[in-house]
Design an enzyme around this catalytic site. Sequence first.
Site, PDB file in Angstrom:
ATOM      1  N   TYR A   1       0.917  -1.308  -0.055  1.00  0.00           N
ATOM      2  CA  TYR A   1       0.004   0.024   0.221  1.00  0.00           C
ATOM      3  C   TYR A   1       0.819   1.168   0.187  1.00  0.00           C
ATOM      4  O   TYR A   1       1.630   1.484   0.682  1.00  0.00           O
ATOM      5  CB  TYR A   1      -0.865   0.104   1.269  1.00  0.00           C
ATOM      6  CG  TYR A   1      -2.030   1.199   1.240  1.00  0.00           C
ATOM      7  CD1 TYR A   1      -3.267   0.908   0.549  1.00  0.00           C
ATOM      8  CD2 TYR A   1      -1.431   2.513   1.508  1.00  0.00           C
ATOM      9  CE1 TYR A   1      -4.116   1.926   0.536  1.00  0.00           C
ATOM     10  CE2 TYR A   1      -2.435   3.568   1.280  1.00  0.00           C
ATOM     11  CZ  TYR A   1      -3.768   3.014   1.178  1.00  0.00           C
ATOM     12  OH  TYR A   1      -4.686   4.222   0.770  1.00  0.00           O
TER      13      TYR A   1
ATOM     14  N   GLN B   1     -10.820  -0.082   1.165  1.00  0.00           N
ATOM     15  CA  GLN B   1     -11.222  -1.033   0.136  1.00  0.00           C
ATOM     16  C   GLN B   1     -10.134  -1.629  -0.468  1.00  0.00           C
ATOM     17  O   GLN B   1     -10.236  -2.675  -0.966  1.00  0.00           O
ATOM     18  CB  GLN B   1     -12.226  -0.016  -0.934  1.00  0.00           C
ATOM     19  CG  GLN B   1     -11.508   0.878  -1.707  1.00  0.00           C
ATOM     20  CD  GLN B   1     -11.593   2.162  -0.903  1.00  0.00           C
ATOM     21  OE1 GLN B   1     -12.018   2.437   0.387  1.00  0.00           O
ATOM     22  NE2 GLN B   1     -11.512   3.451  -1.470  1.00  0.00           N
TER      23      GLN B   1
ATOM     24  N   ASN C   1      -3.344   5.726   6.332  1.00  0.00           N
ATOM     25  CA  ASN C   1      -4.375   6.600   7.477  1.00  0.00           C
ATOM     26  C   ASN C   1      -4.920   5.750   8.404  1.00  0.00           C
ATOM     27  O   ASN C   1      -4.563   4.665   8.285  1.00  0.00           O
ATOM     28  CB  ASN C   1      -5.106   7.803   6.614  1.00  0.00           C
ATOM     29  CG  ASN C   1      -6.286   6.688   5.840  1.00  0.00           C
ATOM     30  OD1 ASN C   1      -6.393   5.587   5.969  1.00  0.00           O
ATOM     31  ND2 ASN C   1      -7.015   7.528   4.889  1.00  0.00           N
TER      32      ASN C   1
ATOM     33  N   SER D   1       3.652   9.369  12.986  1.00  0.00           N
ATOM     34  CA  SER D   1       5.212   9.327  13.215  1.00  0.00           C
ATOM     35  C   SER D   1       5.786   9.858  14.335  1.00  0.00           C
ATOM     36  O   SER D   1       5.037  10.761  15.069  1.00  0.00           O
ATOM     37  CB  SER D   1       5.851   9.856  11.760  1.00  0.00           C
ATOM     38  OG  SER D   1       7.086   9.735  11.926  1.00  0.00           O
TER      39      SER D   1
ATOM     40  N   GLN E   1       9.747  16.771  12.421  1.00  0.00           N
ATOM     41  CA  GLN E   1       8.581  15.711  12.718  1.00  0.00           C
ATOM     42  C   GLN E   1       7.003  16.387  12.543  1.00  0.00           C
ATOM     43  O   GLN E   1       6.204  15.519  12.636  1.00  0.00           O
ATOM     44  CB  GLN E   1       8.931  15.184  14.095  1.00  0.00           C
ATOM     45  CG  GLN E   1       8.046  14.147  14.419  1.00  0.00           C
ATOM     46  CD  GLN E   1       8.577  12.997  13.680  1.00  0.00           C
ATOM     47  OE1 GLN E   1       9.517  12.645  13.218  1.00  0.00           O
ATOM     48  NE2 GLN E   1       7.528  11.833  13.650  1.00  0.00           N
TER      49      GLN E   1
ATOM     50  N   HIS F   1       4.589  15.875   9.620  1.00  0.00           N
ATOM     51  CA  HIS F   1       3.731  14.776   9.566  1.00  0.00           C
ATOM     52  C   HIS F   1       2.391  14.858  10.377  1.00  0.00           C
ATOM     53  O   HIS F   1       2.297  15.489  11.509  1.00  0.00           O
ATOM     54  CB  HIS F   1       4.312  13.530  10.351  1.00  0.00           C
ATOM     55  CG  HIS F   1       5.693  13.030   9.643  1.00  0.00           C
ATOM     56  ND1 HIS F   1       5.617  12.210   8.411  1.00  0.00           N
ATOM     57  CD2 HIS F   1       7.063  13.097   9.889  1.00  0.00           C
ATOM     58  CE1 HIS F   1       6.610  11.924   7.788  1.00  0.00           C
ATOM     59  NE2 HIS F   1       7.548  12.171   8.866  1.00  0.00           N
TER      60      HIS F   1
ATOM     61  N   HIS G   1      11.600   6.533  16.068  1.00  0.00           N
ATOM     62  CA  HIS G   1      12.771   7.131  15.528  1.00  0.00           C
ATOM     63  C   HIS G   1      13.504   7.616  16.754  1.00  0.00           C
ATOM     64  O   HIS G   1      12.941   8.373  17.740  1.00  0.00           O
ATOM     65  CB  HIS G   1      12.754   8.300  14.766  1.00  0.00           C
ATOM     66  CG  HIS G   1      12.024   7.850  13.287  1.00  0.00           C
ATOM     67  ND1 HIS G   1      10.898   8.438  13.241  1.00  0.00           N
ATOM     68  CD2 HIS G   1      12.391   7.469  12.269  1.00  0.00           C
ATOM     69  CE1 HIS G   1      10.432   7.941  11.947  1.00  0.00           C
ATOM     70  NE2 HIS G   1      11.368   7.368  11.569  1.00  0.00           N
TER      71      HIS G   1
ATOM     72  N   ASP H   1      14.488   8.306   6.472  1.00  0.00           N
ATOM     73  CA  ASP H   1      13.307   8.391   5.752  1.00  0.00           C
ATOM     74  C   ASP H   1      13.476   8.064   4.057  1.00  0.00           C
ATOM     75  O   ASP H   1      12.545   7.670   3.534  1.00  0.00           O
ATOM     76  CB  ASP H   1      12.709   9.890   6.077  1.00  0.00           C
ATOM     77  CG  ASP H   1      12.082   9.965   7.336  1.00  0.00           C
ATOM     78  OD1 ASP H   1      11.751   9.065   7.952  1.00  0.00           O
ATOM     79  OD2 ASP H   1      11.800  11.293   7.554  1.00  0.00           O
TER      80      ASP H   1
ATOM     81  N   GLU I   1      -0.454 -37.394  28.552  1.00  0.00           N
ATOM     82  CA  GLU I   1      -1.506 -36.569  27.559  1.00  0.00           C
ATOM     83  C   GLU I   1      -2.543 -37.147  27.122  1.00  0.00           C
ATOM     84  O   GLU I   1      -3.643 -36.774  26.336  1.00  0.00           O
ATOM     85  CB  GLU I   1      -0.793 -35.604  26.473  1.00  0.00           C
ATOM     86  CG  GLU I   1       0.411 -34.671  27.073  1.00  0.00           C
ATOM     87  CD  GLU I   1       0.856 -33.765  25.848  1.00  0.00           C
ATOM     88  OE1 GLU I   1       0.529 -34.105  24.679  1.00  0.00           O
ATOM     89  OE2 GLU I   1       1.717 -32.657  26.314  1.00  0.00           O
TER      90      GLU I   1
ATOM     91  N   HIS J   1      -1.207 -41.392  19.125  1.00  0.00           N
ATOM     92  CA  HIS J   1       0.143 -40.580  18.745  1.00  0.00           C
ATOM     93  C   HIS J   1       1.236 -41.725  18.946  1.00  0.00           C
ATOM     94  O   HIS J   1       2.218 -42.100  18.113  1.00  0.00           O
ATOM     95  CB  HIS J   1       0.284 -39.481  19.504  1.00  0.00           C
ATOM     96  CG  HIS J   1      -0.424 -38.213  18.915  1.00  0.00           C
ATOM     97  ND1 HIS J   1      -1.744 -38.152  18.886  1.00  0.00           N
ATOM     98  CD2 HIS J   1       0.236 -37.080  18.757  1.00  0.00           C
ATOM     99  CE1 HIS J   1      -1.879 -36.882  18.296  1.00  0.00           C
ATOM    100  NE2 HIS J   1      -0.891 -36.163  18.196  1.00  0.00           N
TER     101      HIS J   1
END
Length: 407
Positions: free
Chosen positions: A125, A187, A210, A233, A255, A258, A306, A339, A393, A398
């Site tokens: 993505y 979606q 997001n 971030s 920073q 962001h 960071h 970055d 067990e 087994h």
Amino acid sequence: MRQIKVGSGAFNNLVNRRDQGKLRLQKKVANIIEGVRAEGDKAVARYTKRFDGVEVPRKDLKVTEAEISGAYQDIKPEIVNTLKKIIRNINKFYKNQLPASWMISHESGIKLGEKFEPIERVGVYVPSGTVPLVSSVYMTVLPAKIAGVKEIALVSPPNKYKTIDPHILVVANLLNVSEIYKVGGAQAIAALAFGTKTIPKVDKIVGPGNEYVTEAKRQVFGYCDIDMLAGPSEVLIIANQHANVEFIKRDLMAQAEHHKGLSVLVTPSKKVFNALKSDPEIKGYIIKVSNLDEACDVANIIAPEHLQLAVKDPARLAKRIKHAGAIFLGEYTPVALGDYVAGPSHVLPTGGTARYSSGLNLRSFVKSSHVIEYSKKALSESASWVRDLTALEQLEKHWNSVQIRCE
């Protein structure tokens, strides 16, 4: 900057900053996912029109070769050269992470090992809201490619021209990614996780996004794998009297670019504290500590995405750090290098999750299988142990599966 004390309510809120998502958001995302599962491409097109304001019919969801070729005409040639240099940097870093399968043998006839294989199909993505995050393409695709992932499907929201930003298309092309779809948001995550007629299902989804994208990744986990649930971030800077105050100021301000970015300065220095505590240009928190050891304790509690060490001997101080997504040593190593160009991926754990997770890396795209081989002699020598445990067990069959081979 807001001054807070270690152990205060404000400090505890900072430590427990992870956003779990609101119920309303969870319901909205769940509805989108169910819509895509039930209606496939039809729902993808409907949600794209609703949330992105663009009508993209099913036949146009996949980016064509003509669109990729045309993208080169829409960007500056020097950008392509810059991208090629950055890609070489990142390649060098990740080639050192390649895991090797191994096997050990015992005299008794036992062979044990581990076999590594790349994940077959990965979805990436790439956000493209107000501006296209071009760096996210190579920071996610390159480690997957080097790991040996054969199929990579890239998704990114369409722009008003019903295509994807040309810079994203060019970087994807430079990395030999040809399967690109004009879809974003929850979606897109649903389409990758469950598949549609146009977008085949993937085994893992990676990449930032997001709050809708993050919540969708949380909800589809289990149907496929995900890299992480990345939040806003964040940077934490440890600085003492040797730090360049102007450098620190610029790093804290960077920073704030962001969305919901978090900036924290931890310092034992009165000089640094007094210079920055009331600066109106800086948004974030400042924490005064007694010494650098306490500063490391604070950093380990917060576990930042960071961590910058603006001190005289950053390598020594780094040995005390247990929890951080990425550590930047010295005054000439700003977060911006990580970055964009340094090499390691900038997809890193946020919200304190660096306490138990790592940034995206080559191993994120590799899985391992344990390999076990016993001779008849080795089986017979171990049979009594199996007999005792299966009896404990109450799993008789087994034991039978071992017993019949020893007769």
